[in-house]
Design a protein around this motif. Structure first.
Motif, PDB file in Angstrom:
ATOM      1  N   ARG A 115       0.846  -1.186   0.000  1.00  0.00           N
ATOM      2  CA  ARG A 115       0.000   0.000   0.000  1.00  0.00           C
ATOM      3  C   ARG A 115       0.892   1.251   0.000  1.00  0.00           C
ATOM      4  O   ARG A 115       1.713   1.439   0.882  1.00  0.00           O
ATOM      5  N   VAL A 116       0.710   2.090  -1.012  1.00  0.00           N
ATOM      6  CA  VAL A 116       1.513   3.307  -1.142  1.00  0.00           C
ATOM      7  C   VAL A 116       0.973   4.341  -0.163  1.00  0.00           C
ATOM      8  O   VAL A 116      -0.216   4.657  -0.153  1.00  0.00           O
TER       9      VAL A 116
ATOM     10  N   SER B 118       4.146  -3.000   3.228  1.00  0.00           N
ATOM     11  CA  SER B 118       3.791  -4.296   2.666  1.00  0.00           C
ATOM     12  C   SER B 118       3.065  -5.139   3.705  1.00  0.00           C
ATOM     13  O   SER B 118       3.355  -5.053   4.897  1.00  0.00           O
ATOM     14  N   GLN B 119       2.141  -5.957   3.219  1.00  0.00           N
ATOM     15  CA  GLN B 119       1.359  -6.813   4.103  1.00  0.00           C
ATOM     16  C   GLN B 119       1.050  -8.105   3.364  1.00  0.00           C
ATOM     17  O   GLN B 119       0.744  -8.092   2.169  1.00  0.00           O
ATOM     18  N   LEU B 120       1.154  -9.221   4.063  1.00  0.00           N
ATOM     19  CA  LEU B 120       0.809 -10.510   3.496  1.00  0.00           C
ATOM     20  C   LEU B 120      -0.635 -10.823   3.867  1.00  0.00           C
ATOM     21  O   LEU B 120      -0.983 -10.851   5.044  1.00  0.00           O
ATOM     22  N   VAL B 121      -1.505 -11.015   2.874  1.00  0.00           N
ATOM     23  CA  VAL B 121      -2.911 -11.334   3.093  1.00  0.00           C
ATOM     24  C   VAL B 121      -3.271 -12.562   2.265  1.00  0.00           C
ATOM     25  O   VAL B 121      -2.499 -12.993   1.417  1.00  0.00           O
ATOM     26  N   ALA B 122      -4.436 -13.118   2.518  1.00  0.00           N
ATOM     27  CA  ALA B 122      -4.894 -14.288   1.773  1.00  0.00           C
ATOM     28  C   ALA B 122      -6.274 -14.013   1.200  1.00  0.00           C
ATOM     29  O   ALA B 122      -7.018 -13.165   1.688  1.00  0.00           O
ATOM     30  N   ARG B 123      -6.613 -14.746   0.141  1.00  0.00           N
ATOM     31  CA  ARG B 123      -7.949 -14.597  -0.450  1.00  0.00           C
ATOM     32  C   ARG B 123      -9.025 -15.128   0.480  1.00  0.00           C
ATOM     33  O   ARG B 123     -10.127 -14.615   0.520  1.00  0.00           O
ATOM     34  N   ARG B 124      -8.693 -16.204   1.221  1.00  0.00           N
ATOM     35  CA  ARG B 124      -9.638 -16.737   2.205  1.00  0.00           C
ATOM     36  C   ARG B 124      -8.841 -17.396   3.313  1.00  0.00           C
ATOM     37  O   ARG B 124      -7.654 -17.685   3.165  1.00  0.00           O
ATOM     38  N   TYR B 125      -9.508 -17.631   4.429  1.00  0.00           N
ATOM     39  CA  TYR B 125      -8.883 -18.246   5.590  1.00  0.00           C
ATOM     40  C   TYR B 125      -9.689 -19.471   5.985  1.00  0.00           C
ATOM     41  O   TYR B 125     -10.879 -19.355   6.295  1.00  0.00           O
ATOM     42  N   ASP B 126      -9.047 -20.633   5.927  1.00  0.00           N
ATOM     43  CA  ASP B 126      -9.698 -21.874   6.320  1.00  0.00           C
ATOM     44  C   ASP B 126      -9.316 -22.206   7.752  1.00  0.00           C
ATOM     45  O   ASP B 126      -8.163 -22.030   8.155  1.00  0.00           O
TER      46      ASP B 126
ATOM     47  N   ASN C   7      19.236   6.071  -3.841  1.00  0.00           N
ATOM     48  CA  ASN C   7      18.031   5.348  -4.293  1.00  0.00           C
ATOM     49  C   ASN C   7      16.939   6.246  -4.856  1.00  0.00           C
ATOM     50  O   ASN C   7      15.844   5.768  -5.144  1.00  0.00           O
ATOM     51  N   ARG C   8      17.193   7.505  -5.012  1.00  0.00           N
ATOM     52  CA  ARG C   8      16.168   8.473  -5.398  1.00  0.00           C
ATOM     53  C   ARG C   8      15.499   8.146  -6.728  1.00  0.00           C
ATOM     54  O   ARG C   8      14.293   8.281  -6.866  1.00  0.00           O
ATOM     55  N   ASN C   9      16.257   7.726  -7.718  1.00  0.00           N
ATOM     56  CA  ASN C   9      15.676   7.432  -9.026  1.00  0.00           C
ATOM     57  C   ASN C   9      15.027   6.051  -9.088  1.00  0.00           C
ATOM     58  O   ASN C   9      14.324   5.749 -10.037  1.00  0.00           O
ATOM     59  N   LYS C  10      15.274   5.213  -8.093  1.00  0.00           N
ATOM     60  CA  LYS C  10      14.726   3.863  -8.095  1.00  0.00           C
ATOM     61  C   LYS C  10      13.347   3.789  -7.437  1.00  0.00           C
ATOM     62  O   LYS C  10      12.521   2.978  -7.818  1.00  0.00           O
ATOM     63  N   ARG C  11      13.143   4.574  -6.421  1.00  0.00           N
ATOM     64  CA  ARG C  11      11.901   4.470  -5.653  1.00  0.00           C
ATOM     65  C   ARG C  11      11.557   5.835  -5.077  1.00  0.00           C
ATOM     66  O   ARG C  11      12.200   6.301  -4.146  1.00  0.00           O
ATOM     67  N   GLY C  12      10.501   6.456  -5.571  1.00  0.00           N
ATOM     68  CA  GLY C  12      10.130   7.787  -5.144  1.00  0.00           C
ATOM     69  C   GLY C  12       8.893   7.820  -4.256  1.00  0.00           C
ATOM     70  O   GLY C  12       8.211   8.831  -4.203  1.00  0.00           O
TER      71      GLY C  12
END
Length: 175
Positions: free
Chosen positions: A68-69, A141-149, A131-136
């Protein structure tokens, strides 16, 4: 076989051993949910009914890495963040040094504050310039799942399904 170091020796109920290395989960599905919060609520419900929750595993199916930015990166944000963290770290070191040398007065605190601020500003600025030109942008970041069993060991799976079906029925009718 010796039982000198087992949990049951200390009067506790012996629990199923948890794997130390990554392993696939075992058990039968007793519920499937769209969010982790719903799966957690289901396990809380099972725990409230004296279900053996040590037999339960929540499995995230189809994991996704979501980034998420949060905003645009700028010199002001980089230097402000570096100054704040550097000042806090330097102040901490200065306080520790002043406690070790009580006769020095405020000198160790001032030196720690200035050194922490200076070094962090320098390294923050160098890192951003490289790193200025690589990532502005800044992101999280987060690890999520489509569903949880929710899985249970076979010995209790039918009871778990019945309890979760009861929870779903009560939730559907607003109870």
């Amino acid at each position: 076989m010796t039982t000198a170091f087992t949990q049951s020796t200390f009067g506790e109920q012996q629990q199923q051993a948890r794997p130390q290395l990554p392993t696939l989960p075992t058990g039968w599905p007793i519920g499937s949910y769209e969010s982790y919060e719903q799966a957690q609520r289901a396990v809380d419900h099972l725990a409230g009914t004296d279900f053996p929750v040590t037999d339960v595993t929540i499995v995230g199916v189809e994991p996704l890495l979501v980034e998420r930015v949060a905003g645009k990166m700028s010199w002001g944000k980089v230097l402000g963040s570096a100054a704040t963290s550097g000042a806090m770290f330097g102040l901490f070191l200065g306080l520790v040094l002043s406690l070790l040398n009580p006769g020095a007065g405020l000198v160790p605190i001032a030196i720690g504050l200035v050194a922490g601020l200076g070094f962090n500003l320098l390294f923050g600025a160098l890192g951003y310039a490289v790193n200025r030109n690589k990532r502005g942008f800044i992101s999280q970041s987060q690890l999520v799942a489509r569903r949880y069993d929710v899985l249970s060991q076979p010995r209790n799976a039918e009871k778990g399904r019945a309890l979760l079906a009861d929870l779903a029925a009560r939730s559907a009718f607003g109870h």
